[in-house]
Design a protein around this motif. Sequence first.
Motif, PDB file in Angstrom:
ATOM      1  N   UNK A 155       0.830  -1.204   0.000  1.00  0.00           N
ATOM      2  CA  UNK A 155       0.000   0.000   0.000  1.00  0.00           C
ATOM      3  C   UNK A 155       0.870   1.261   0.000  1.00  0.00           C
ATOM      4  N   UNK A 156       0.464   2.215  -0.835  1.00  0.00           N
ATOM      5  CA  UNK A 156       1.158   3.501  -0.878  1.00  0.00           C
ATOM      6  C   UNK A 156       0.363   4.625  -0.233  1.00  0.00           C
ATOM      7  N   UNK A 157      -0.961   4.411  -0.083  1.00  0.00           N
ATOM      8  CA  UNK A 157      -1.793   5.485   0.465  1.00  0.00           C
ATOM      9  C   UNK A 157      -2.250   5.226   1.904  1.00  0.00           C
ATOM     10  N   UNK A 158      -1.999   4.016   2.414  1.00  0.00           N
ATOM     11  CA  UNK A 158      -2.328   3.648   3.804  1.00  0.00           C
ATOM     12  C   UNK A 158      -3.795   3.931   4.126  1.00  0.00           C
ATOM     13  N   UNK A 159      -4.654   3.581   3.157  1.00  0.00           N
ATOM     14  CA  UNK A 159      -6.078   3.906   3.273  1.00  0.00           C
ATOM     15  C   UNK A 159      -6.752   3.199   4.438  1.00  0.00           C
ATOM     16  N   UNK A 160      -6.346   1.964   4.726  1.00  0.00           N
ATOM     17  CA  UNK A 160      -6.974   1.218   5.825  1.00  0.00           C
ATOM     18  C   UNK A 160      -6.639   1.865   7.163  1.00  0.00           C
ATOM     19  N   UNK A 161      -5.370   2.159   7.363  1.00  0.00           N
ATOM     20  CA  UNK A 161      -4.975   2.859   8.592  1.00  0.00           C
ATOM     21  C   UNK A 161      -5.729   4.183   8.745  1.00  0.00           C
ATOM     22  N   UNK A 162      -5.742   4.956   7.674  1.00  0.00           N
ATOM     23  CA  UNK A 162      -6.352   6.290   7.755  1.00  0.00           C
ATOM     24  C   UNK A 162      -7.851   6.206   8.021  1.00  0.00           C
ATOM     25  N   UNK A 163      -8.528   5.230   7.396  1.00  0.00           N
ATOM     26  CA  UNK A 163      -9.966   5.077   7.613  1.00  0.00           C
ATOM     27  C   UNK A 163     -10.257   4.688   9.060  1.00  0.00           C
TER      28      UNK A 163
END
Length: 209
Positions: A155-163
Motif C-alpha cells: 500500500x502507498x496510500x495507507x487507506x486502511x490505517x487512515x480510515x
Amino acid sequence: MRIIDVSIPISDSMVYFPGDPKPQISRVYSIEKGEAANVSKLILSSHTGTHIDAPAHFIKDGKTIDKLPLEYLIGEVKVFEVYEDDKITREFLESKNIDLEDRIFFKTKNSQYLSSTSEFCEKYVYLSLDAAQFLIERKVKVVGIDYLSIEEFSSNDFAVHKLLLSNNVVIIEGLDLSNVCGGKYRYVALPLKLKDCDGAPARVVLIDF
C-alpha cells in the motif's frame, strides 16, 4: 481462569517492519563487571513488536498514545479465525457475528510467521479497505491482527490505517495468536505511556474464563 500472553518478546533478533529502526538492547551497566546494578539501553521504533497505533500515527492532530481512553484497552474481545490466504474481506466479516462497538482480533496464518522466524514476510494476511469500512459501519472500537501491520504491504496510500484511525478505531498489531482459539475473551492491552507519541509497544493478554 487462564491468562494467555499474546505479545511477542522484544529482542535484537526479532522481526521488525522494513524501514523502521532495528530493535537493539545493550547493557550499559553490568553487575558482572563489578557495577552496582544491571541497566540496559533500548533502541526501537514506537511500532516495535506487539504495539498499538494511535490516531496520530496517520492523522494530523489525531490523539496520541497517551491520550487513548483506557476503556478501549481493557474489556471483552472476539477472536475470529481467518482461513483466507491473502486478505480479510467484507464478505468474510458479514458472515460473522459482529455487534455494534465490538472489539475484534483476527487470527490468521500470520501468527506462525511471528513465532517461527525473524525474517519479515511481505505476503502476510491484511485487512481490505471494504472490510475496514464494514468495521466502521459496525462502530467497532478496537481491531487487532497477528502481524506488524494491518495494511497490505504494497500500500502507498495507507487507506486502511487512515480510515480506521480517523474514526477513532484503536489498532493493535503484532499479536501472537498461535496458541489461541477463536471465541470470546477478556483482554488487557496497555501501551507504554509515551507522551505525545504516535504509538507504543504493548503487553497484551487474553483472559479465558
